[in-house]
Design an enzyme around this catalytic site. Structure first.
Site, PDB file in Angstrom:
ATOM      1  N   PRO A  58       0.929  -1.445  -0.168  1.00 26.95           N
ATOM      2  CA  PRO A  58       0.458  -0.449  -0.235  1.00 26.95           C
ATOM      3  C   PRO A  58       1.036   1.402   0.335  1.00 26.95           C
ATOM      4  CG  PRO A  58       0.176  -1.033   2.525  1.00 26.95           C
ATOM      5  CD  PRO A  58       0.828  -1.787   1.434  1.00 26.95           C
TER       6      PRO A  58
ATOM      7  N   CYS B 211       3.732  28.114 -16.461  1.00 25.47           N
ATOM      8  CA  CYS B 211       3.237  29.123 -17.936  1.00 25.47           C
ATOM      9  C   CYS B 211       2.733  27.880 -18.469  1.00 25.47           C
ATOM     10  CB  CYS B 211       4.387  29.883 -18.886  1.00 25.47           C
ATOM     11  SG  CYS B 211       5.483  30.627 -17.750  1.00 25.47           S
TER      12      CYS B 211
ATOM     13  N   ARG C 176      -0.692   4.556  -0.718  1.00 24.13           N
ATOM     14  CA  ARG C 176      -1.444   6.074  -0.876  1.00 24.13           C
ATOM     15  C   ARG C 176      -3.056   5.626   0.495  1.00 24.13           C
ATOM     16  NH1 ARG C 176      -3.702   8.860  -5.197  1.00 24.13           N
ATOM     17  NH2 ARG C 176      -4.184   6.558  -6.358  1.00 24.13           N
TER      18      ARG C 176
ATOM     19  N   TYR D 181      -3.915  13.540 -14.492  1.00 22.10           N
ATOM     20  CA  TYR D 181      -5.374  13.043 -14.236  1.00 22.10           C
ATOM     21  C   TYR D 181      -6.535  13.784 -14.494  1.00 22.10           C
ATOM     22  CZ  TYR D 181      -1.279  10.136 -12.080  1.00 22.10           C
ATOM     23  OH  TYR D 181      -0.122   9.769 -12.347  1.00 22.10           O
TER      24      TYR D 181
HETATM   25  N1  LLP Z   1       2.559  -1.956  -6.062  1.00 22.99           N
HETATM   26  C1  LLP Z   1       2.886  -1.402  -6.829  1.00 22.99           C
HETATM   27  C2  LLP Z   1       3.408  -2.613  -8.137  1.00 22.99           C
HETATM   28  C3  LLP Z   1       2.705  -0.348  -7.888  1.00 22.99           C
HETATM   29  O1  LLP Z   1       2.723   0.208  -8.846  1.00 22.99           O
HETATM   30  C4  LLP Z   1       2.488   0.639  -6.989  1.00 22.99           C
HETATM   31  C5  LLP Z   1       1.248   2.316  -7.661  1.00 22.99           C
HETATM   32  C6  LLP Z   1       1.319   0.425  -5.873  1.00 22.99           C
HETATM   33  C7  LLP Z   1       2.205  -0.481  -5.124  1.00 22.99           C
HETATM   34  C8  LLP Z   1       1.094   1.104  -4.397  1.00 22.99           C
HETATM   35  O2  LLP Z   1      -0.735   1.655  -5.388  1.00 22.99           O
HETATM   36  P1  LLP Z   1      -1.157   2.367  -3.771  1.00 22.99           P
HETATM   37  O3  LLP Z   1      -1.222   1.452  -2.784  1.00 22.99           O
HETATM   38  O4  LLP Z   1      -0.609   3.545  -3.773  1.00 22.99           O
HETATM   39  O5  LLP Z   1      -2.868   2.340  -4.770  1.00 22.99           O
HETATM   40  N2  LLP Z   1       0.709   8.665  -9.457  1.00 22.99           N
HETATM   41  C9  LLP Z   1      -0.739   8.122  -9.521  1.00 22.99           C
HETATM   42  C10 LLP Z   1      -0.609   7.070  -8.768  1.00 22.99           C
HETATM   43  C11 LLP Z   1       0.041   5.469  -9.762  1.00 22.99           C
HETATM   44  C12 LLP Z   1       0.482   4.558  -9.038  1.00 22.99           C
HETATM   45  C13 LLP Z   1       1.395   4.138  -9.193  1.00 22.99           C
HETATM   46  N3  LLP Z   1       1.449   2.048  -8.633  1.00 22.99           N
HETATM   47  C14 LLP Z   1      -1.566   9.029  -8.709  1.00 22.99           C
HETATM   48  O6  LLP Z   1      -1.000  10.099  -8.544  1.00 22.99           O
HETATM   49  O7  LLP Z   1      -2.306   8.722  -8.720  1.00 22.99           O
END
Ligand code: LLP
Length: 427
Positions: free
Chosen positions: A287, A355, A289, A329
């Protein structure tokens, strides 16, 4: 419990008014709540424990890319966290923060020779391999070092995460992972390679998932595959279901981590009882986010108010280089005034000084504003600072962590001179 609340009309992080953060450290500044981080990580740790996974039964590998500040990594490491990394740089950060490399898993589609060597030299827990070409390279690098590389294959379970297309990763058309139908063959290859040790299986289907149904669907696909592998004598010791649980940006109601984990462990336990006389499988999570997202805000000051023909703009000192998510996004972030103000409201677009027309942080928000007011861009703890850039030769924001009534500067504001210090002119 929210660690961001109004006290006497002023927005506080824990017991510190954001106006005090601005007074001491200026803006734009990312501000994190330590208590929120602890609470969010504990939701995972406690759910593992209450489902009978003490110590060795489960490992939460915090996804470093979501927020990689050393203070964040150090705090989580102290709570027993492992780490999910995607580069050699992230591994060095984890180590610099006092994290244990033997609790590190290395994800990502493009690991270089050098990154493999670095990770092997630190005896990381596992490489999450995303292609057979990567397997071959890892076998070769490990062989040269006289090591055996522990691997898990990232399988693409082809389930729809039902999230934003840019952050959905588990469908056939994504660049991530090994196609489900090819996974069996890839595992057979891995099992034959002399310098590879098959340790586990993993997937990650996407991010900002509000519902756990797609994750439980992915689990079913992994279970089927593990049964096939075990029947061929390929032992799978761990199952890593990835990250992906969402947070509240607007009115989103993400599944509670405790509910998701309890459904997941219940299913895993039933399957292990049925097929393996209850023999345990180590369960891992990645995790990001859901641990840091709601634990941070971006503090910014209104530089100018501009009343155009069609729109009102609040031009603030934070920009798309500080927080990319809206531009990239069309992500929605809450905007809250640090001091609640009486008076007439107007509908504003909150924009930065960069800009680009894409340089906006929020659109069409009804606010009562004056020049010099402070605003908090909410839910900015994940993928905020880590995705920031120096576009327009803007130094990155400062970062501050609040702990009760204490304020800690955990990253200094970047000085402009450091932004071109690595450059040189022609002789
Ligand atoms: N594991 C892998 C292999 C991942 O690619 C990611 C996120 C995570 C775990 C963690 O995922 P989470 O629990 O955070 O959902 N920049 C984008 C989000 C990109 C996520 C990339 N991979 C945003 O700002 O929403």
């Amino acid at each position: 419990m929210s660690h961001f609340s109004y006290q006497n009309g002023v927005l506080h992080v824990e017991n510190v008014p954001l106006s005090e953060v601005a007074r001491q450290f200026g803006s734009p500044t990312y501000v994190y709540s330590k208590a929120a981080l602890v609470e969010n990580f504990s939701a995972y740790a406690n759910a593992c424990r209450s489902n009978g996974r003490d110590g060795n039964g489960a490992l939460v590998c915090y996804s470093v890319k979501s927020n990689s500040n050393l203070a964040v990594l150090n705090l989580l490491s102290g709570m027993g966290s492992g780490f999910d990394i995607v580069s050699g740089g992230e591994l060095l950060r984890v180590i610099a923060a006092g994290g244990d490399p033997r609790k590190v898993i290395f994800s990502g589609v493009g690991k270089s020779h050098e990154e493999m060597r670095l990770a092997l030299s630190h005896d990381i827990l596992c490489f999450n391999v995303e292609s057979t070409a990567e397997l071959q390279r890892l076998d070769q690098v490990a062989g040269e070092m006289g090591k055996k590389a522990p691997v898990s294959l990232r399988v693409n379970p082809n389930v729809d995460a039902r999230t934003h297309p840019y952050i959905s990763t588990g469908l056939k058309e994504n660049k991530f992972g090994i196609a489900y139908d090819e996974a069996l063959d890839a595992y057979r290859t891995a099992a034959r390679l002399p310098n590879i040790h098959v340790a586990g299986i993993d997937c990650h289907i996407g991010s900002q998932l509000l519902d756990d149904a797609p994750l439980l669907e992915a689990l079913e696909r992994l279970i089927e595959l593990i049964d096939r592998l075990e029947s061929e004598g390929i032992a799978i010791r761990h199952l890593d279901i990835g990250g992906g649980i969402g947070i509240t940006y607007d009115k989103d109601k993400p599944v509670a981590v405790s509910d998701y984990l309890s459904r997941l462990f219940t299913r895993i336990d039933a399957w292990r009882r049925e097929r393996y006389q209850g023999a345990a499988i180590h369960v891992m999570f990645e995790p990001g986010r859901s641990i840091v997202g709601n634990a941070g805000v971006l503090l910014t000051e209104v530089e100018y108010l501009k009343h155009g023909e069609a729109k009102n703009f609040a031009i603030v000192d934070a920009a798309m280089n500080d927080l990319m998510r809206p531009a990239m996004y069309e992500a929605w972030h809450g905007v809250q005034p640090v001091r609640q103000r009486e008076g007439a409201t107007l509908v504003y677009d909150i924009v930065g000084p960069v800009c680009e027309s894409g340089d906006w942080l929020a659109r069409e928000r009804r606010l009562a504003l004056e020049q010099g007011d402070l605003l908090a861009i909410m839910s900015a703890g994940a993928y905020g600072m880590t995705m920031s850039s120096n576009y327009n030769t803007r130094g990155r924001a400062a970062e501050v962590m609040v702990d009760g009534d204490k304020l800690h500067l955990i990253r200094k504001r970047e000085e402009p001179a450091s932004l071109f210090a690595l450059e040189s002119m022609l002789p």
